[in-house]
Design a protein around this motif. Structure first.
Motif, PDB file in Angstrom:
ATOM      1  N   UNK A  33       0.648   0.288   1.109  1.00 40.37           N
ATOM      2  CA  UNK A  33       0.004   1.099   2.144  1.00 40.37           C
ATOM      3  C   UNK A  33      -1.338   0.451   2.465  1.00 40.37           C
ATOM      4  N   UNK A  34      -1.625   0.301   3.750  1.00 41.33           N
ATOM      5  CA  UNK A  34      -2.881  -0.328   4.162  1.00 41.33           C
ATOM      6  C   UNK A  34      -3.673   0.613   5.049  1.00 41.33           C
ATOM      7  N   UNK A  35      -4.985   0.671   4.797  1.00 41.89           N
ATOM      8  CA  UNK A  35      -5.885   1.327   5.734  1.00 41.89           C
ATOM      9  C   UNK A  35      -7.074   0.396   5.946  1.00 41.89           C
ATOM     10  N   UNK A  36      -8.093   0.828   6.662  1.00 39.26           N
ATOM     11  CA  UNK A  36      -9.190  -0.081   7.022  1.00 39.26           C
ATOM     12  C   UNK A  36     -10.031  -0.523   5.824  1.00 39.26           C
ATOM     13  N   UNK A  37     -10.023   0.222   4.709  1.00 38.80           N
ATOM     14  CA  UNK A  37     -10.882  -0.159   3.590  1.00 38.80           C
ATOM     15  C   UNK A  37     -10.151  -0.654   2.340  1.00 38.80           C
ATOM     16  N   UNK A  38      -8.807  -0.494   2.282  1.00 42.24           N
ATOM     17  CA  UNK A  38      -8.093  -0.905   1.067  1.00 42.24           C
ATOM     18  C   UNK A  38      -6.589  -1.015   1.295  1.00 42.24           C
ATOM     19  N   UNK A  39      -5.943  -1.664   0.325  1.00 35.81           N
ATOM     20  CA  UNK A  39      -4.495  -1.651   0.209  1.00 35.81           C
ATOM     21  C   UNK A  39      -4.176  -0.784  -1.000  1.00 35.81           C
ATOM     22  N   UNK A  40      -3.064  -0.086  -0.959  1.00 36.68           N
ATOM     23  CA  UNK A  40      -2.591   0.671  -2.103  1.00 36.68           C
ATOM     24  C   UNK A  40      -1.167   0.203  -2.391  1.00 36.68           C
ATOM     25  N   UNK A  41      -0.893  -0.047  -3.665  1.00 34.31           N
ATOM     26  CA  UNK A  41       0.449  -0.423  -4.079  1.00 34.31           C
ATOM     27  C   UNK A  41       0.931   0.624  -5.070  1.00 34.31           C
ATOM     28  N   UNK A  97      -6.779 -12.859   1.763  1.00 27.06           N
ATOM     29  CA  UNK A  97      -8.114 -13.381   1.429  1.00 27.06           C
ATOM     30  C   UNK A  97      -9.183 -12.295   1.356  1.00 27.06           C
ATOM     31  N   UNK A  98      -8.965 -11.185   2.041  1.00 28.39           N
ATOM     32  CA  UNK A  98     -10.013 -10.169   2.120  1.00 28.39           C
ATOM     33  C   UNK A  98      -9.950  -9.112   1.009  1.00 28.39           C
ATOM     34  N   UNK A  99      -9.342  -9.444  -0.127  1.00 31.52           N
ATOM     35  CA  UNK A  99      -9.281  -8.514  -1.257  1.00 31.52           C
ATOM     36  C   UNK A  99     -10.412  -8.817  -2.239  1.00 31.52           C
ATOM     37  N   UNK A 100     -11.082  -7.777  -2.708  1.00 29.01           N
ATOM     38  CA  UNK A 100     -12.102  -7.920  -3.739  1.00 29.01           C
ATOM     39  C   UNK A 100     -11.380  -7.855  -5.078  1.00 29.01           C
ATOM     40  N   UNK A 101     -10.992  -9.018  -5.598  1.00 26.32           N
ATOM     41  CA  UNK A 101     -10.148  -9.090  -6.793  1.00 26.32           C
ATOM     42  C   UNK A 101     -10.763  -8.406  -8.007  1.00 26.32           C
ATOM     43  N   UNK A 102     -12.070  -8.544  -8.189  1.00 25.70           N
ATOM     44  CA  UNK A 102     -12.710  -7.963  -9.378  1.00 25.70           C
ATOM     45  C   UNK A 102     -12.802  -6.435  -9.321  1.00 25.70           C
ATOM     46  N   UNK A 103     -12.472  -5.822  -8.198  1.00 27.18           N
ATOM     47  CA  UNK A 103     -12.554  -4.366  -8.066  1.00 27.18           C
ATOM     48  C   UNK A 103     -11.189  -3.679  -8.003  1.00 27.18           C
ATOM     49  N   UNK A 104     -10.129  -4.409  -8.304  1.00 31.07           N
ATOM     50  CA  UNK A 104      -8.793  -3.812  -8.293  1.00 31.07           C
ATOM     51  C   UNK A 104      -8.707  -2.770  -9.406  1.00 31.07           C
ATOM     52  N   UNK A 105      -8.148  -1.611  -9.080  1.00 30.51           N
ATOM     53  CA  UNK A 105      -8.040  -0.508 -10.024  1.00 30.51           C
ATOM     54  C   UNK A 105      -6.569  -0.126 -10.189  1.00 30.51           C
ATOM     55  N   UNK A 117      -6.535  -1.808  -4.060  1.00 32.16           N
ATOM     56  CA  UNK A 117      -7.105  -3.128  -3.844  1.00 32.16           C
ATOM     57  C   UNK A 117      -8.107  -3.046  -2.703  1.00 32.16           C
ATOM     58  N   UNK A 118      -9.396  -2.933  -3.013  1.00 29.43           N
ATOM     59  CA  UNK A 118     -10.417  -2.799  -1.972  1.00 29.43           C
ATOM     60  C   UNK A 118     -10.516  -4.070  -1.122  1.00 29.43           C
ATOM     61  N   UNK A 119     -10.785  -3.858   0.149  1.00 28.11           N
ATOM     62  CA  UNK A 119     -10.975  -4.991   1.068  1.00 28.11           C
ATOM     63  C   UNK A 119     -12.455  -5.346   1.120  1.00 28.11           C
ATOM     64  N   UNK A 120     -12.718  -6.610   1.383  1.00 29.30           N
ATOM     65  CA  UNK A 120     -14.089  -7.039   1.637  1.00 29.30           C
ATOM     66  C   UNK A 120     -14.139  -7.583   3.056  1.00 29.30           C
ATOM     67  N   UNK A 121     -15.326  -7.556   3.641  1.00 34.98           N
ATOM     68  CA  UNK A 121     -15.486  -8.072   5.002  1.00 34.98           C
ATOM     69  C   UNK A 121     -15.421  -9.588   4.955  1.00 34.98           C
ATOM     70  N   UNK A 122     -14.594 -10.143   5.809  1.00 32.45           N
ATOM     71  CA  UNK A 122     -14.527 -11.599   5.909  1.00 32.45           C
ATOM     72  C   UNK A 122     -15.657 -12.087   6.804  1.00 32.45           C
ATOM     73  N   UNK A 123     -16.205 -13.214   6.458  1.00 31.02           N
ATOM     74  CA  UNK A 123     -17.285 -13.782   7.274  1.00 31.02           C
ATOM     75  C   UNK A 123     -16.723 -14.134   8.647  1.00 31.02           C
ATOM     76  N   UNK A 124     -17.388 -13.636   9.648  1.00 33.88           N
ATOM     77  CA  UNK A 124     -16.939 -13.937  11.002  1.00 33.88           C
ATOM     78  C   UNK A 124     -17.373 -15.338  11.369  1.00 33.88           C
ATOM     79  N   UNK A 125     -16.554 -15.994  12.149  1.00 30.99           N
ATOM     80  CA  UNK A 125     -16.870 -17.354  12.586  1.00 30.99           C
ATOM     81  C   UNK A 125     -18.118 -17.367  13.455  1.00 30.99           C
ATOM     82  N   UNK A 126     -18.864 -18.452  13.354  1.00 31.60           N
ATOM     83  CA  UNK A 126     -20.065 -18.571  14.164  1.00 31.60           C
ATOM     84  C   UNK A 126     -19.675 -18.839  15.611  1.00 31.60           C
TER      85      UNK A 126
END
Length: 134
Positions: A33-41, A97-105, A117-126
């Motif tokens: 399951x995906x929402x704007x701030x995390x994935x849930x398995x 790539x946008x998963x914060x691996x150290x914060x998986x619960x 699995x919390x998401x992190x903001x990916x750096x936007x291209x310049x």
């Protein structure tokens, strides 16, 4: 996207992506399951205990496994009976790539393993910049 977890265009390519060559472990059913701030398995894993699970992230792959061994022995006057049972499950997911691996619960209750699995903001291209040739 959800297909990122399966590492394939067709997440239901069961023969190649989900079954292990040795066929010694069951592949549990999963909901992603995906929402704007995390994935849930959610993995269906009845009959196990919290201590049976091993969950690791290595090189962008989430590996989940569990093993349970049971041994019963009965001895009477003229016979002896010994029974063994062994069950195991395995499942792997390619992480976006946008998963914060150290914060998986992870939590396990009533036969269901739930991971967040919390998401992190990916750096936007310049912004694009033109360079003139001198």
């Amino acid at each position: 996207m959800v297909q990122d977890f399966f590492g394939a265009e067709n997440p239901f390519d069961w023969d190649e992506k989900l079954w292990f060559a040795d066929k010694s472990a069951e592949v549990p059913s999963a909901n992603v399951i995906e929402n704007e701030k995390e994935f849930k398995i959610e993995l269906s894993a009845p009959g196990f205990e919290k201590k049976d699970f091993k969950i690791e992230v290595e090189d962008g792959i989430l590996n989940i496994s569990a093993e349970k061994k049971d041994e019963k022995e009965e001895e009477k006057n003229d016979y002896r009976r010994k029974e063994f049972s062994y069950s195991s499950i395995r499942r792997s997911f390619v992480l976006p790539e946008n998963i914060t691996e150290e914060s998986i619960d992870a939590k396990y209750e009533k036969g269901l393993l739930k991971l967040v699995l919390p998401k992190k903001a990916l750096a936007e291209g310049k912004a694009k910049k033109a360079i003139s040739v001198g």
